[in-house]
Design an enzyme around this catalytic site. Structure first.
Site, PDB file in Angstrom:
ATOM      1  N   TYR A 100      -3.744   9.010  13.764  1.00 32.47           N
ATOM      2  CA  TYR A 100      -2.444   8.095  13.642  1.00 32.47           C
ATOM      3  C   TYR A 100      -1.841   7.736  15.075  1.00 32.47           C
ATOM      4  O   TYR A 100      -1.515   6.763  15.320  1.00 32.47           O
ATOM      5  CB  TYR A 100      -1.481   8.593  12.610  1.00 32.47           C
ATOM      6  CG  TYR A 100      -0.282   8.278  12.605  1.00 32.47           C
ATOM      7  CD1 TYR A 100      -0.004   6.870  12.144  1.00 32.47           C
ATOM      8  CD2 TYR A 100       1.104   8.970  12.903  1.00 32.47           C
ATOM      9  CE1 TYR A 100       1.465   6.408  12.482  1.00 32.47           C
ATOM     10  CE2 TYR A 100       2.278   8.517  13.184  1.00 32.47           C
ATOM     11  CZ  TYR A 100       2.274   7.107  12.719  1.00 32.47           C
ATOM     12  OH  TYR A 100       3.631   6.603  12.879  1.00 32.47           O
ATOM     13  N   LYS A 113      -1.372   4.205  17.754  1.00 30.92           N
ATOM     14  CA  LYS A 113       0.129   3.745  18.231  1.00 30.92           C
ATOM     15  C   LYS A 113      -0.426   3.529  19.690  1.00 30.92           C
ATOM     16  O   LYS A 113      -0.122   2.624  20.305  1.00 30.92           O
ATOM     17  CB  LYS A 113       1.047   4.716  18.040  1.00 30.92           C
ATOM     18  CG  LYS A 113       1.522   5.019  16.557  1.00 30.92           C
ATOM     19  CD  LYS A 113       2.019   3.682  15.984  1.00 30.92           C
ATOM     20  CE  LYS A 113       2.526   3.576  14.607  1.00 30.92           C
ATOM     21  NZ  LYS A 113       2.780   2.553  14.015  1.00 30.92           N
ATOM     22  N   TYR A 134      10.032   5.684  17.880  1.00 28.93           N
ATOM     23  CA  TYR A 134      10.937   6.483  16.916  1.00 28.93           C
ATOM     24  C   TYR A 134      10.507   8.080  16.990  1.00 28.93           C
ATOM     25  O   TYR A 134       9.372   8.442  16.923  1.00 28.93           O
ATOM     26  CB  TYR A 134      10.800   6.135  15.531  1.00 28.93           C
ATOM     27  CG  TYR A 134      10.714   4.587  15.204  1.00 28.93           C
ATOM     28  CD1 TYR A 134      11.073   3.708  15.912  1.00 28.93           C
ATOM     29  CD2 TYR A 134       9.916   4.388  14.054  1.00 28.93           C
ATOM     30  CE1 TYR A 134      11.066   2.307  15.654  1.00 28.93           C
ATOM     31  CE2 TYR A 134       9.787   2.730  13.935  1.00 28.93           C
ATOM     32  CZ  TYR A 134      10.355   2.008  14.652  1.00 28.93           C
ATOM     33  OH  TYR A 134      10.247   0.549  14.091  1.00 28.93           O
ATOM     34  N   ASN A 136       6.768  15.342   4.846  1.00 25.72           N
ATOM     35  CA  ASN A 136       7.709  15.598   5.909  1.00 25.72           C
ATOM     36  C   ASN A 136       9.082  16.501   5.582  1.00 25.72           C
ATOM     37  O   ASN A 136       9.327  16.525   4.271  1.00 25.72           O
ATOM     38  CB  ASN A 136       8.159  14.045   6.368  1.00 25.72           C
ATOM     39  CG  ASN A 136       6.977  13.361   6.998  1.00 25.72           C
ATOM     40  OD1 ASN A 136       6.905  12.387   6.630  1.00 25.72           O
ATOM     41  ND2 ASN A 136       6.363  13.978   7.959  1.00 25.72           N
ATOM     42  N   LEU A 137       9.801  17.140   6.324  1.00 22.96           N
ATOM     43  CA  LEU A 137      10.813  17.758   5.777  1.00 22.96           C
ATOM     44  C   LEU A 137      11.824  17.456   5.096  1.00 22.96           C
ATOM     45  O   LEU A 137      12.206  18.028   4.118  1.00 22.96           O
ATOM     46  CB  LEU A 137      11.490  18.553   7.299  1.00 22.96           C
ATOM     47  CG  LEU A 137      12.616  19.432   6.964  1.00 22.96           C
ATOM     48  CD1 LEU A 137      11.878  20.753   6.298  1.00 22.96           C
ATOM     49  CD2 LEU A 137      13.086  19.988   8.466  1.00 22.96           C
ATOM     50  N   SER A 193       0.778  -1.302   0.068  1.00 20.16           N
ATOM     51  CA  SER A 193      -0.008  -0.060   0.004  1.00 20.16           C
ATOM     52  C   SER A 193       0.819   1.328  -0.135  1.00 20.16           C
ATOM     53  O   SER A 193       0.428   2.401  -0.361  1.00 20.16           O
ATOM     54  CB  SER A 193      -0.857   0.004   1.095  1.00 20.16           C
ATOM     55  OG  SER A 193      -0.216   0.088   2.469  1.00 20.16           O
ATOM     56  N   THR A 218       5.177  10.353  18.511  1.00 18.13           N
ATOM     57  CA  THR A 218       3.693  11.042  18.337  1.00 18.13           C
ATOM     58  C   THR A 218       2.765  10.502  19.403  1.00 18.13           C
ATOM     59  O   THR A 218       1.755  11.293  19.575  1.00 18.13           O
ATOM     60  CB  THR A 218       3.254  10.894  16.912  1.00 18.13           C
ATOM     61  OG1 THR A 218       2.121  11.638  16.652  1.00 18.13           O
ATOM     62  CG2 THR A 218       2.761   9.428  16.556  1.00 18.13           C
ATOM     63  N   SER A 225       5.933   5.423  18.033  1.00 17.40           N
ATOM     64  CA  SER A 225       6.135   6.678  17.818  1.00 17.40           C
ATOM     65  C   SER A 225       6.255   7.650  18.687  1.00 17.40           C
ATOM     66  O   SER A 225       5.649   7.652  19.733  1.00 17.40           O
ATOM     67  CB  SER A 225       5.133   7.126  16.440  1.00 17.40           C
ATOM     68  OG  SER A 225       5.385   8.645  16.291  1.00 17.40           O
ATOM     69  N   ARG A 245       1.769  25.226  10.363  1.00 12.08           N
ATOM     70  CA  ARG A 245       1.142  23.697   9.750  1.00 12.08           C
ATOM     71  C   ARG A 245       0.112  23.637  10.942  1.00 12.08           C
ATOM     72  O   ARG A 245       0.774  23.328  12.062  1.00 12.08           O
ATOM     73  CB  ARG A 245       1.981  22.940   9.702  1.00 12.08           C
ATOM     74  CG  ARG A 245       1.402  21.658   9.011  1.00 12.08           C
ATOM     75  CD  ARG A 245       2.271  20.679   8.454  1.00 12.08           C
ATOM     76  NE  ARG A 245       3.284  20.136   9.397  1.00 12.08           N
ATOM     77  CZ  ARG A 245       4.040  18.975   9.161  1.00 12.08           C
ATOM     78  NH1 ARG A 245       4.375  18.672   7.803  1.00 12.08           N
ATOM     79  NH2 ARG A 245       4.996  18.761  10.175  1.00 12.08           N
ATOM     80  N   LYS A 297       0.730   5.890   7.992  1.00 13.07           N
ATOM     81  CA  LYS A 297       1.427   6.856   9.052  1.00 13.07           C
ATOM     82  C   LYS A 297       1.305   8.187   8.440  1.00 13.07           C
ATOM     83  O   LYS A 297       1.933   9.076   9.106  1.00 13.07           O
ATOM     84  CB  LYS A 297       2.849   6.594   8.965  1.00 13.07           C
ATOM     85  CG  LYS A 297       3.700   6.470   7.384  1.00 13.07           C
ATOM     86  CD  LYS A 297       5.168   6.603   7.559  1.00 13.07           C
ATOM     87  CE  LYS A 297       5.792   6.666   6.225  1.00 13.07           C
ATOM     88  NZ  LYS A 297       7.115   7.115   6.079  1.00 13.07           N
TER      89      LYS A 297
END
Ligand code: NAD
Ligand code: UD1
Length: 338
Positions: free
Chosen positions: A154, A158, A180, A201-202, A38, A134, A132, A297, A92
């Site tokens: 998301y 987790k 992570y 992402n950056l 995917s 997050t 994560s 953002r 993700k």
């Protein structure tokens, strides 16, 4: 020989981890890859093969499909039983998870439930989970005891999975959650890295600017309470992250051999924060990165950096690679894909 099942093994982190894992313990364990493609493509298997010199077994299976998942466990039961699982497979994209929470809970939570169900049925009790940063609220030097405070669906998936793993671990077995921070960069040969369809992402965005596909980077806000006003994160080289998995899996193996029960959770970060402009400046030593400051953002935070001490003390793992290497390897990768 026992097997290690790697779900999401054709993805960014999974594929690079597999190459490191193979180098470290490929002689003693069979590595099986499972992915539904995917967010990856089948050519990654050829790249892995070219790096390690062996074609690993690959199953194009969705973890949401319990029947097909069980078939994989069944197939190896007599010859190479699956005794370890490294579970990377997940969706993700934060923005997409806000748009479509059901899709995220379905894929990530239900998929993991299926996987853990199969693991239970086939007596596989060693599980390494991709969590994560997050899961946390923003902060500097955040340690593992900081409360869960995910800010999007998301991140919620987790947290739910971490709770499930904690509950399951009370029945016995060995479970590790690795949280992570911001993985970036690529392998030294430039063969494996991250190539999203649309860079959000950056680093993937800067890479597109670096090779001229995008004109400039938009820096999301410069009035955060940080040294230059731009957001600070804990960027970690993907090879350090891959090595953390090797160390963590070896810990599971050691405990499994002693039949010890085990459950723990670790930050995987460097403990050092860099702002968006720090990254731009470092990258610009290789190639000029034009940028423009724009609005913040939605959902972004000023600072999120790991306290990596527990991981160092208990797993003996520390990140070795710095920002210069992250930028060099990122640029090397994207140039080689042109
Ligand atoms: P990725 O998208 O490159 O890899 C995930 C892989 O899982 C993809 O190959 C995808 O095709 C596969 N997959 C997704 N859903 C699946 C399903 N239902 N069945 C089978 N395969 C499925 O992402 P990544 O960056 O390699 O991330 C790996 C893991 O690490 C994920 O769990 C992610 O949430 C977690 N993580 C990533 C980051 C990051 O910045 N990249 C940070 C923290 C945590
Ligand atoms: C994002 C996710 C996080 C996820 C991580 C890895 C959000 C809000 N968070 O983290 O949940 O675990 O990706 O997939 O999406 N930036 C710019 N311009 C850009 C892109 C980014 O200025 O074009 C800035 C951001 O504002 C931030 C920093 O760069 O300060 C890092 O951003 P990013 O790489 O997207 O990672 P996170 O936001 O930390």
């Amino acid at each position: 020989m026992q097997s290690i099942l790697v779900t999401g093994g054709l993805g960014y982190i999974g594929s690079i981890t597999i190459t490191e894992l193979y180098k470290a313990i490929g002689k003693y364990y069979k590595i099986i890859i499972l992915d539904n493609l995917s967010n990856s493509n089948i050519q990654v298997l050829d790249t892995i093969t070219s790096i390690i010199g062996e074609k690993l077994d690959l199953y194009i299976v969705d973890i949401q499909n319990q029947t097909e998942l069980k078939e994989v466990f069944k197939k190896y039961k007599e010859t190479n039983p699956i005794n370890y699982i490294i579970h990377f497979a997940a969706l993700k994209a934060v923005g997409e998870s806000v748009e479509n929470p059901i899709k995220y809970y379905q894929n990530n939570v239900v998929g993991t439930l299926n996987l853990l169900n199969c693991a239970e049925e086939y007596k596989c009790q060693n599980f390494l989970f991709s969590s994560s940063a997050t899961v946390y609220a923003p902060g500097e030097f955040v340690d593992e005891e900081a409360p869960f405070k995910p800010s999007n669906p998301y991140g919620e998936t987790k947290v739910v999975i971490e709770y499930l793993i904690r509950s399951l671990s009370k029945k016995g077995g060995r479970y590790l959650c690795l949280r992570y921070f911001n993985p970036v960069g690529a392998t030294k040969d430039g063969k494996l890295g991250e190539m999203p369809n649309k860079p959000n992402n950056l680093f993937p965005y800067i890479e597109q600017v670096a090779i001229g596909n995008l004109q400039q980077l938009y820096v999301f806000g410069n009035d955060y309470n940080t040294h230059d006003g731009t957001g600070i994160r804990d960027y970690i080289h993907i090879l350090d992250l891959a090595e953390a998995h090797v160390v963590a899996l070896q810990e599971l193996i050691k405990r499994d051999e002693k039949k010890e029960n085990y459950y723990d959770y670790f930050n995987i970060g460097t403990g050092k924060g860099f702002s968006v402009l720090d990254i731009v400046n470092e990258y610009s030593k290789l190639v000029p990165i034009k940028y423009q400051i724009t609005d913040k953002r939605a959902g972004d935070v000023a600072i999120l950096v790991a306290n990596p001490n527990k991981t160092k003390e208990k797993l003996g793992w520390v990140a070795k690679r710095g920002l210069t290497e992250m930028c060099q390897d990122s640029y090397n990768f994207i140039k080689s894909k042109q």
